[in-house]
Design a protein around this motif. Sequence first.
Motif, PDB file in Angstrom:
ATOM      1  N   ALA A 237       0.612   8.632   2.851  1.00 35.58           N
ATOM      2  CA  ALA A 237       2.015   7.887   1.550  1.00 35.58           C
ATOM      3  C   ALA A 237       0.951   6.948   0.777  1.00 35.58           C
ATOM      4  CB  ALA A 237       2.586   7.299   2.378  1.00 35.58           C
ATOM      5  N   TYR A 238       0.649   6.383   0.614  1.00 36.92           N
ATOM      6  CA  TYR A 238      -0.383   5.475  -0.260  1.00 36.92           C
ATOM      7  C   TYR A 238      -1.252   6.990  -1.639  1.00 36.92           C
ATOM      8  CZ  TYR A 238      -2.249   1.496  -3.128  1.00 36.92           C
ATOM      9  OH  TYR A 238      -2.785   0.365  -4.477  1.00 36.92           O
ATOM     10  N   THR A 239      -2.229   7.629  -1.540  1.00 36.01           N
ATOM     11  CA  THR A 239      -2.072   8.188  -2.997  1.00 36.01           C
ATOM     12  C   THR A 239      -0.971   8.998  -3.040  1.00 36.01           C
ATOM     13  OG1 THR A 239      -4.039   9.080  -1.325  1.00 36.01           O
ATOM     14  CG2 THR A 239      -3.247  10.654  -2.898  1.00 36.01           C
ATOM     15  N   SER A 240      -0.120   9.365  -2.456  1.00 32.61           N
ATOM     16  CA  SER A 240       1.219  10.181  -3.393  1.00 32.61           C
ATOM     17  C   SER A 240       2.109   9.499  -3.839  1.00 32.61           C
ATOM     18  CB  SER A 240       1.994  10.700  -1.922  1.00 32.61           C
ATOM     19  OG  SER A 240       0.883  11.977  -1.139  1.00 32.61           O
ATOM     20  N   ALA A 241       2.298   8.152  -3.496  1.00 37.55           N
ATOM     21  CA  ALA A 241       2.977   6.900  -3.983  1.00 37.55           C
ATOM     22  C   ALA A 241       2.262   6.794  -5.843  1.00 37.55           C
ATOM     23  CB  ALA A 241       3.504   6.141  -3.803  1.00 37.55           C
ATOM     24  N   VAL A 242       0.848   6.953  -5.682  1.00 37.41           N
ATOM     25  CA  VAL A 242      -0.094   6.018  -6.829  1.00 37.41           C
ATOM     26  C   VAL A 242       0.261   7.447  -7.638  1.00 37.41           C
ATOM     27  CG1 VAL A 242      -2.153   5.718  -7.665  1.00 37.41           C
ATOM     28  CG2 VAL A 242      -0.782   4.882  -5.667  1.00 37.41           C
ATOM     29  N   ALA A 243       0.152   8.918  -7.129  1.00 38.28           N
ATOM     30  CA  ALA A 243       0.198   9.815  -8.272  1.00 38.28           C
ATOM     31  C   ALA A 243       1.630   9.576  -8.647  1.00 38.28           C
ATOM     32  CB  ALA A 243      -0.211  11.247  -6.966  1.00 38.28           C
ATOM     33  N   ILE A 244       2.752   9.516  -8.304  1.00 36.23           N
ATOM     34  CA  ILE A 244       3.728   9.976  -9.116  1.00 36.23           C
ATOM     35  C   ILE A 244       4.039   8.609  -9.816  1.00 36.23           C
ATOM     36  CG2 ILE A 244       6.322  10.047  -8.829  1.00 36.23           C
ATOM     37  CD1 ILE A 244       6.627  10.694  -6.336  1.00 36.23           C
ATOM     38  N   ILE A 245       3.487   7.629  -9.865  1.00 35.92           N
ATOM     39  CA  ILE A 245       3.204   6.730 -10.543  1.00 35.92           C
ATOM     40  C   ILE A 245       2.579   6.674 -12.272  1.00 35.92           C
ATOM     41  CG2 ILE A 245       2.524   3.986 -11.179  1.00 35.92           C
ATOM     42  CD1 ILE A 245       3.459   3.366  -8.279  1.00 35.92           C
TER      43      ILE A 245
ATOM     44  N   ILE B 230      -7.540   1.791   8.224  1.00 39.34           N
ATOM     45  CA  ILE B 230      -6.561   1.852   7.893  1.00 39.34           C
ATOM     46  C   ILE B 230      -6.106   3.242   8.116  1.00 39.34           C
ATOM     47  CG2 ILE B 230      -5.702   2.420   5.303  1.00 39.34           C
ATOM     48  CD1 ILE B 230      -7.632   0.108   4.557  1.00 39.34           C
ATOM     49  N   PRO B 231      -5.100   3.741   8.420  1.00 39.60           N
ATOM     50  CA  PRO B 231      -4.754   4.975   9.467  1.00 39.60           C
ATOM     51  C   PRO B 231      -4.275   5.890   7.821  1.00 39.60           C
ATOM     52  CG  PRO B 231      -3.013   3.067  10.194  1.00 39.60           C
ATOM     53  CD  PRO B 231      -3.955   2.622   9.168  1.00 39.60           C
ATOM     54  N   HIS B 232      -4.377   7.291   8.241  1.00 37.52           N
ATOM     55  CA  HIS B 232      -4.693   8.267   8.007  1.00 37.52           C
ATOM     56  C   HIS B 232      -2.508   8.512   6.793  1.00 37.52           C
ATOM     57  CE1 HIS B 232      -4.959  12.092   5.990  1.00 37.52           C
ATOM     58  NE2 HIS B 232      -3.642  12.670   6.651  1.00 37.52           N
TER      59      HIS B 232
ATOM     60  N   ARG C 258       4.251  12.080  15.636  1.00 38.80           N
ATOM     61  CA  ARG C 258       4.639  10.676  16.122  1.00 38.80           C
ATOM     62  C   ARG C 258       5.372   9.846  14.810  1.00 38.80           C
ATOM     63  NH1 ARG C 258      -0.580   6.575  16.614  1.00 38.80           N
ATOM     64  NH2 ARG C 258       0.945   5.040  17.734  1.00 38.80           N
ATOM     65  N   PRO C 259       7.188  10.027  15.891  1.00 40.09           N
ATOM     66  CA  PRO C 259       8.004   9.304  14.159  1.00 40.09           C
ATOM     67  C   PRO C 259       7.054   8.190  13.729  1.00 40.09           C
ATOM     68  CG  PRO C 259       9.013  10.657  16.341  1.00 40.09           C
ATOM     69  CD  PRO C 259       7.166  10.254  16.510  1.00 40.09           C
ATOM     70  N   LEU C 260       7.214   6.881  14.509  1.00 42.49           N
ATOM     71  CA  LEU C 260       6.201   5.749  14.253  1.00 42.49           C
ATOM     72  C   LEU C 260       5.441   5.518  13.163  1.00 42.49           C
ATOM     73  CD1 LEU C 260       5.889   2.803  14.570  1.00 42.49           C
ATOM     74  CD2 LEU C 260       4.123   2.878  16.017  1.00 42.49           C
ATOM     75  N   GLU C 261       4.809   6.974  12.849  1.00 39.92           N
ATOM     76  CA  GLU C 261       3.467   7.529  11.977  1.00 39.92           C
ATOM     77  C   GLU C 261       4.841   7.834  11.229  1.00 39.92           C
ATOM     78  OE1 GLU C 261       0.219   6.369  11.310  1.00 39.92           O
ATOM     79  OE2 GLU C 261       0.059   5.417  13.318  1.00 39.92           O
ATOM     80  N   GLY C 262       5.621   8.726  10.803  1.00 36.16           N
ATOM     81  CA  GLY C 262       6.326   9.332   9.930  1.00 36.16           C
ATOM     82  C   GLY C 262       6.751   7.905   8.949  1.00 36.16           C
ATOM     83  N   TRP C 263       7.032   6.812  10.265  1.00 33.07           N
ATOM     84  CA  TRP C 263       7.490   5.708   9.583  1.00 33.07           C
ATOM     85  C   TRP C 263       7.129   5.274   8.685  1.00 33.07           C
ATOM     86  CZ3 TRP C 263      12.877   5.774   8.035  1.00 33.07           C
ATOM     87  CH2 TRP C 263      13.474   6.637   8.810  1.00 33.07           C
ATOM     88  N   VAL C 264       6.121   4.505   9.161  1.00 30.66           N
ATOM     89  CA  VAL C 264       5.199   4.138   7.847  1.00 30.66           C
ATOM     90  C   VAL C 264       4.428   4.826   6.946  1.00 30.66           C
ATOM     91  CG1 VAL C 264       2.393   3.644   8.292  1.00 30.66           C
ATOM     92  CG2 VAL C 264       3.277   3.205  10.291  1.00 30.66           C
ATOM     93  N   TRP C 265       4.690   6.343   6.665  1.00 29.99           N
ATOM     94  CA  TRP C 265       4.485   7.137   5.583  1.00 29.99           C
ATOM     95  C   TRP C 265       5.530   6.938   4.811  1.00 29.99           C
ATOM     96  CZ3 TRP C 265       6.325  10.224   2.390  1.00 29.99           C
ATOM     97  CH2 TRP C 265       4.992  10.839   1.389  1.00 29.99           C
ATOM     98  N   VAL C 266       6.725   6.933   5.212  1.00 26.54           N
ATOM     99  CA  VAL C 266       7.811   6.586   4.038  1.00 26.54           C
ATOM    100  C   VAL C 266       8.161   4.858   3.753  1.00 26.54           C
ATOM    101  CG1 VAL C 266      10.001   5.942   4.394  1.00 26.54           C
ATOM    102  CG2 VAL C 266       9.327   7.549   5.423  1.00 26.54           C
ATOM    103  N   LEU C 267       7.918   4.062   4.475  1.00 24.74           N
ATOM    104  CA  LEU C 267       7.719   2.593   4.198  1.00 24.74           C
ATOM    105  C   LEU C 267       6.871   2.122   3.165  1.00 24.74           C
ATOM    106  CD1 LEU C 267       8.262  -0.456   4.196  1.00 24.74           C
ATOM    107  CD2 LEU C 267       6.928  -1.091   5.945  1.00 24.74           C
ATOM    108  N   THR C 268       4.824   2.870   2.929  1.00 23.33           N
ATOM    109  CA  THR C 268       4.005   2.226   2.854  1.00 23.33           C
ATOM    110  C   THR C 268       4.348   3.264   0.888  1.00 23.33           C
ATOM    111  OG1 THR C 268       2.431   2.630   4.443  1.00 23.33           O
ATOM    112  CG2 THR C 268       1.966   3.003   2.236  1.00 23.33           C
ATOM    113  N   PHE C 269       4.784   4.628   1.319  1.00 26.50           N
ATOM    114  CA  PHE C 269       5.334   5.228  -0.642  1.00 26.50           C
ATOM    115  C   PHE C 269       6.530   4.436  -0.883  1.00 26.50           C
ATOM    116  CE2 PHE C 269       8.139   8.387  -2.025  1.00 26.50           C
ATOM    117  CZ  PHE C 269       7.098   9.247  -3.041  1.00 26.50           C
ATOM    118  N   PHE C 270       7.352   4.390  -0.079  1.00 25.33           N
ATOM    119  CA  PHE C 270       8.179   3.730  -1.347  1.00 25.33           C
ATOM    120  C   PHE C 270       8.003   2.134  -1.596  1.00 25.33           C
ATOM    121  CE2 PHE C 270      11.308   6.843   0.317  1.00 25.33           C
ATOM    122  CZ  PHE C 270      12.029   7.448  -0.742  1.00 25.33           C
ATOM    123  N   ALA C 271       7.545   1.043  -1.178  1.00 28.07           N
ATOM    124  CA  ALA C 271       6.654  -0.225  -1.172  1.00 28.07           C
ATOM    125  C   ALA C 271       5.790   0.046  -2.058  1.00 28.07           C
ATOM    126  CB  ALA C 271       6.164  -0.590  -0.112  1.00 28.07           C
ATOM    127  N   THR C 272       4.448   1.067  -2.567  1.00 24.22           N
ATOM    128  CA  THR C 272       4.291   1.447  -3.411  1.00 24.22           C
ATOM    129  C   THR C 272       4.358   1.657  -4.840  1.00 24.22           C
ATOM    130  OG1 THR C 272       2.758   1.917  -2.146  1.00 24.22           O
ATOM    131  CG2 THR C 272       2.201   2.465  -4.604  1.00 24.22           C
TER     132      THR C 272
END
Length: 404
Positions: A131-139, A124-126, A373-387
């Motif tokens: 991103a998951y932690t950030s989104a859950v904190a908002i929720i 499970i990448p950093h 690394r832009p790909l990791e950035g898009w992983v962050w964005v996708l995980t954040f908004f999916a959560t």
Amino acid sequence: MNKLADIRSYDIDTLKKDSLASLTLLVMIIPQGMAYALLAGVPPEMGLYAATIPMLVYALLGSSRHLSVGPVAITSLLVFTAVSAYAPANSGEYIQYVIVLAAMVGLIQLLLGIGKAGFIVKFIPHSVFSAYTSAVAIIIGLSQLNHLLGVNSEGNLRAHAILYDLGSQWNSINGYTVLLGTLSLLLILWLKNKWPRLPAPLLAIVLAIGAVIFLGLQDAGVAIVGQIPAGLPIFALPGVTGSMVINLLPMAVVIALMGFMESLSIGRAISKKEHYAVRPNQELKALGMSNLVGSFFQAFPVNGSFSRTAVNHEAGGQTKAASVLTAVGVLIVLLFFTSMFYYLPNAVLAAIIISAVYKLVDVHQAKHLFDVRPLEGWVWVLTFFATLVVGIQWGIIIGAVFTL
């Protein structure tokens, strides 16, 4: 052999440092324990139960000298997410589900530890975890607004659904609750910034209880905790059924892995500063036993806390004795002082939760990932908004699958 050497080298000076750190942890974990119980949808005393037996078990088995095991915000919300679909919060059936969930989380962690599967966190990448932690904190913050506004919540855990629910109840807002909760939140944030060593949440609780008593705010519609049963948690085996296991298994796996990753990351950060090793497989087994044994004493799932572990280290804690003394202190509170929290407003517990999680939102990490690394950035964005939009039970899975 190392443990025997630690005991032999333990002296009065170390005891003084551990005792001071334990007092600091005690004034921190009591309000947090009750607040996170509110977040998990269980009675406040269960938050205190979760701050006793699991902490003692970890002190016996864990490899970190400083890790403070007990209720944490993200795990508490994951508990509510897992169980609220099958029973109403605070009901007897709900509590039974929560206890079974704690046992399942513990068993999963224990089996992973025995199988030497500590390496699993590498899959499970950093970026996904951040991103998951950030989104859950908002929720978490949004989920507490109903307590700050004095309205009823339908228990939605998607950002847009929470906001729509609150908007539809605009006419039901209780002004006294809003004022009390807002002032408590501002006070906590101000004290943390101005005098970080002061027990800001505990001071907010004392002032809020005083305000409710002397101004009669409970008669004006301010929701209070009410009676907290005095006494120690009673030993009882979880009443497990096959349907419970099937229903809870997906989230039990998520909680087990998230709790392990959070505990390992803070444990390693402190151990590097103090020049000792934290062993992943031993941590899995220690956390597993903490949750498993804790479930026999009515505790909900727990793991290591970022904030309390950092405070334990900063306050001068030297050994696991600080955690043992903290747990003993909570047990004393359970025996003799629960009546003091009768008039504690739910709005203040919500303020404590919000003040504890807002720093977990790390947008700067996304900017850094896009630069490196832009790909990791898009992983962050996708995980954040999916959560945020799809749900916290799916966010980390979507992010991990997208990465693979």
